[in-house]
Design a protein around this motif. Structure first.
Motif, PDB file in Angstrom:
ATOM      1  N   MET A   1      58.660 -44.096  18.927  1.00  0.00           N
ATOM      2  CA  MET A   1      60.223 -45.120  19.257  1.00  0.00           C
ATOM      3  C   MET A   1      59.263 -46.532  18.523  1.00  0.00           C
ATOM      4  N   ALA A   2      60.028 -46.820  17.518  1.00  0.00           N
ATOM      5  CA  ALA A   2      60.245 -48.243  16.736  1.00  0.00           C
ATOM      6  C   ALA A   2      59.675 -48.968  17.490  1.00  0.00           C
ATOM      7  N   ARG A   3      58.910 -49.864  16.996  1.00  0.00           N
ATOM      8  CA  ARG A   3      58.654 -51.184  18.210  1.00  0.00           C
ATOM      9  C   ARG A   3      59.145 -52.837  17.152  1.00  0.00           C
ATOM     10  N   THR A   4      59.255 -53.539  18.100  1.00  0.00           N
ATOM     11  CA  THR A   4      59.706 -54.913  16.984  1.00  0.00           C
ATOM     12  C   THR A   4      58.050 -55.237  15.873  1.00  0.00           C
ATOM     13  N   THR A   5      58.011 -55.470  14.722  1.00  0.00           N
ATOM     14  CA  THR A   5      57.297 -56.399  14.093  1.00  0.00           C
ATOM     15  C   THR A   5      56.941 -58.278  14.588  1.00  0.00           C
ATOM     16  N   GLU A   6      56.020 -58.628  13.909  1.00  0.00           N
ATOM     17  CA  GLU A   6      56.353 -60.119  14.235  1.00  0.00           C
ATOM     18  C   GLU A   6      57.146 -60.977  13.837  1.00  0.00           C
ATOM     19  N   THR A   7      57.787 -60.015  12.488  1.00  0.00           N
ATOM     20  CA  THR A   7      58.929 -60.448  11.563  1.00  0.00           C
ATOM     21  C   THR A   7      60.392 -60.812  11.825  1.00  0.00           C
ATOM     22  N   ASP A   8      60.344 -59.840  13.211  1.00  0.00           N
ATOM     23  CA  ASP A   8      62.087 -59.386  13.346  1.00  0.00           C
ATOM     24  C   ASP A   8      61.973 -61.102  13.973  1.00  0.00           C
ATOM     25  N   LEU A   9      63.508 -61.040  14.024  1.00  0.00           N
ATOM     26  CA  LEU A   9      64.075 -62.061  14.653  1.00  0.00           C
ATOM     27  C   LEU A   9      65.014 -61.593  15.937  1.00  0.00           C
ATOM     28  N   ALA A  10      64.412 -62.090  16.977  1.00  0.00           N
ATOM     29  CA  ALA A  10      65.987 -62.146  18.532  1.00  0.00           C
ATOM     30  C   ALA A  10      66.414 -62.529  18.338  1.00  0.00           C
ATOM     31  N   PRO A  11      68.206 -61.817  19.190  1.00  0.00           N
ATOM     32  CA  PRO A  11      69.165 -61.990  19.026  1.00  0.00           C
ATOM     33  C   PRO A  11      68.917 -64.065  19.023  1.00  0.00           C
ATOM     34  N   HIS A  12      68.319 -64.631  19.820  1.00  0.00           N
ATOM     35  CA  HIS A  12      68.747 -65.828  20.411  1.00  0.00           C
ATOM     36  C   HIS A  12      68.081 -66.529  19.291  1.00  0.00           C
ATOM     37  N   GLU A  13      66.833 -66.492  18.415  1.00  0.00           N
ATOM     38  CA  GLU A  13      66.730 -67.007  17.388  1.00  0.00           C
ATOM     39  C   GLU A  13      68.042 -66.982  16.461  1.00  0.00           C
ATOM     40  N   LEU A  14      68.697 -65.738  16.760  1.00  0.00           N
ATOM     41  CA  LEU A  14      69.666 -66.421  15.471  1.00  0.00           C
ATOM     42  C   LEU A  14      71.102 -67.552  15.926  1.00  0.00           C
ATOM     43  N   ARG A  15      70.649 -67.227  17.560  1.00  0.00           N
ATOM     44  CA  ARG A  15      71.491 -68.203  17.876  1.00  0.00           C
ATOM     45  C   ARG A  15      71.311 -69.786  17.887  1.00  0.00           C
ATOM     46  N   VAL A  16      69.926 -70.303  17.996  1.00  0.00           N
ATOM     47  CA  VAL A  16      69.921 -70.538  16.916  1.00  0.00           C
ATOM     48  C   VAL A  16      70.199 -71.789  15.514  1.00  0.00           C
ATOM     49  N   LEU A  17      69.872 -70.833  14.850  1.00  0.00           N
ATOM     50  CA  LEU A  17      70.199 -70.749  13.363  1.00  0.00           C
ATOM     51  C   LEU A  17      71.775 -71.316  13.343  1.00  0.00           C
ATOM     52  N   VAL A  18      73.002 -70.228  13.809  1.00  0.00           N
ATOM     53  CA  VAL A  18      74.190 -70.229  13.535  1.00  0.00           C
ATOM     54  C   VAL A  18      74.178 -71.526  14.205  1.00  0.00           C
ATOM     55  N   ALA A  19      74.076 -72.167  15.545  1.00  0.00           N
ATOM     56  CA  ALA A  19      74.285 -73.148  16.310  1.00  0.00           C
ATOM     57  C   ALA A  19      73.503 -74.968  15.616  1.00  0.00           C
ATOM     58  N   VAL A  20      72.743 -74.600  14.565  1.00  0.00           N
ATOM     59  CA  VAL A  20      72.507 -75.473  13.925  1.00  0.00           C
ATOM     60  C   VAL A  20      72.819 -76.181  12.497  1.00  0.00           C
ATOM     61  N   ALA A  21      73.306 -74.254  11.945  1.00  0.00           N
ATOM     62  CA  ALA A  21      74.247 -74.993  10.552  1.00  0.00           C
ATOM     63  C   ALA A  21      76.002 -75.274  11.337  1.00  0.00           C
ATOM     64  N   ASP A  22      75.992 -74.918  11.905  1.00  0.00           N
ATOM     65  CA  ASP A  22      77.427 -75.197  12.571  1.00  0.00           C
ATOM     66  C   ASP A  22      77.796 -77.021  12.618  1.00  0.00           C
TER      67      ASP A  22
END
Length: 317
Positions: A1-22
């Protein structure tokens, strides 16, 4: 089973990036998400650490995405949209065959004439057949990156775009729908329409018309620049000049203008749709494409019914 790594971005982190840009800043982005500014700042710093690049330039007036940030935000929008599609299509697949219909939002970018004249009948049929689809249409100027840029940036799922000669943004797919002819438009009854000043607008002259346009020694340089094709038509109707306009822009033209065929060598432009490879297979996009193709392959009465027949051909001399 694939595991997340310390470089993976979680959905909530993506939402923060979009919100700050918008929102244009950390405080405004935090307010939009219902978070504290410190939480948003911490999330962005974490994302920057994982990616290994500065994503926002901070300043007194807010936060502006860096080139790396623009790329990250565009991909974030697209990933978040795919997560929405994942949920909608998984729910759809879990239903019985008789209730398995496309559902959810469908974001469409269209330039003005297609938004006004092509999309209404297409959306009417789409809503009738698939009432659970929620289409949203944004009118975008077809200059620069145009409607296709909205898809590349993750703001739209599908773009109705002019395809000729334009370099498609990386990572997108496109398909043609129909060819649209150009016509000479001038005040009705004018004895010498080619002697009139030229009225034009920024979106009009693209690579699909440039070669033809340059070969016509009777077309002067534009002396009147308008904001869009609607303003051009209004100015021509008021007797202020003549224009070279595509057919969709002439739907519903008033009786005060005359539409003249430019002959067999008249310029045309190719109208099509643009989307991402992932969304091209989604149920909502496929449903829209079916309706677009149906409208484009039928006898084009939806276009001709609103434009008068050309009065006469005009030679290119």
């Amino acid at each position: 089973m694939a595991r997340t790594t310390e470089t993976d971005l979680a959905p909530h982190e993506l939402r923060v990036l979009v919100a700050v840009a918008d929102a244009g800043g950390f405080s405004a982005g935090a307010e939009a998400l219902g978070l504290t500014q410190s939480a948003v700042s911490h999330s962005v710093r974490g994302s920057e650490g994982k990616i290994g690049a500065l994503l926002f330039e901070r300043g007194r007036s807010g936060a502006t995405p860096t080139p790396a940030g623009e790329k990250a935000v565009a991909h974030a929008r697209r990933v978040l949209r795919l997560l929405d599609v994942l949920v909608a299509e998984a729910r759809q697949a879990s239903r019985s065959e008789t209730t398995r219909e496309p559902e959810g939002p469908l974001r469409i970018a269209a330039f003005r004439s297609t938004a006004l004249h092509l999309m209404p009948p297409v959306l009417r049929r789409l809503r009738t057949r698939y009432p659970e689809i929620e289409p949203e249409v944004r009118i975008v100027r077809e200059v620069g990156r145009g409607t296709a840029g909205e898809v590349a940036d993750g703001r739209s799922d599908v773009a109705i775009a002019t395809l000729d000669g334009a370099r498609l943004p990386a990572g997108l797919v496109a398909s043609g729908l129909f060819e649209e002819s150009y016509f000479l438009v001038h005040p009705a009854g004018h004895a010498a329409p080619r002697s009139l000043p030229l009225v034009d607008w920024a979106e009009n002259c693209g690579s699909y018309t440039r070669a033809w346009w340059g070969a016509q020694d009777w077309i002067p340089r534009a002396t009147i620049e308008a904001e869009d094709d609607g303003a051009v038509l209004s100015l021509v109707s008021g007797g202020h000049g003549m224009a070279i306009m595509p057919a969709l822009s002439l739907i519903g033209a008033p009786d005060s203008v005359e539409i003249t065929d430019l002959g067999p060598e008249r310029p045309t432009r190719r109208i099509g749709y643009v989307t991402t490879p992932e969304l091209a297979g989604s149920a909502v996009v496929r449903a829209l494409v079916r309706e677009l193709r149906a409208a484009s392959t039928q006898d084009p009465a939806w276009l001709r019914a609103h434009t008068r027949a050309p009065a006469a051909s005009v030679s290119a001399g």
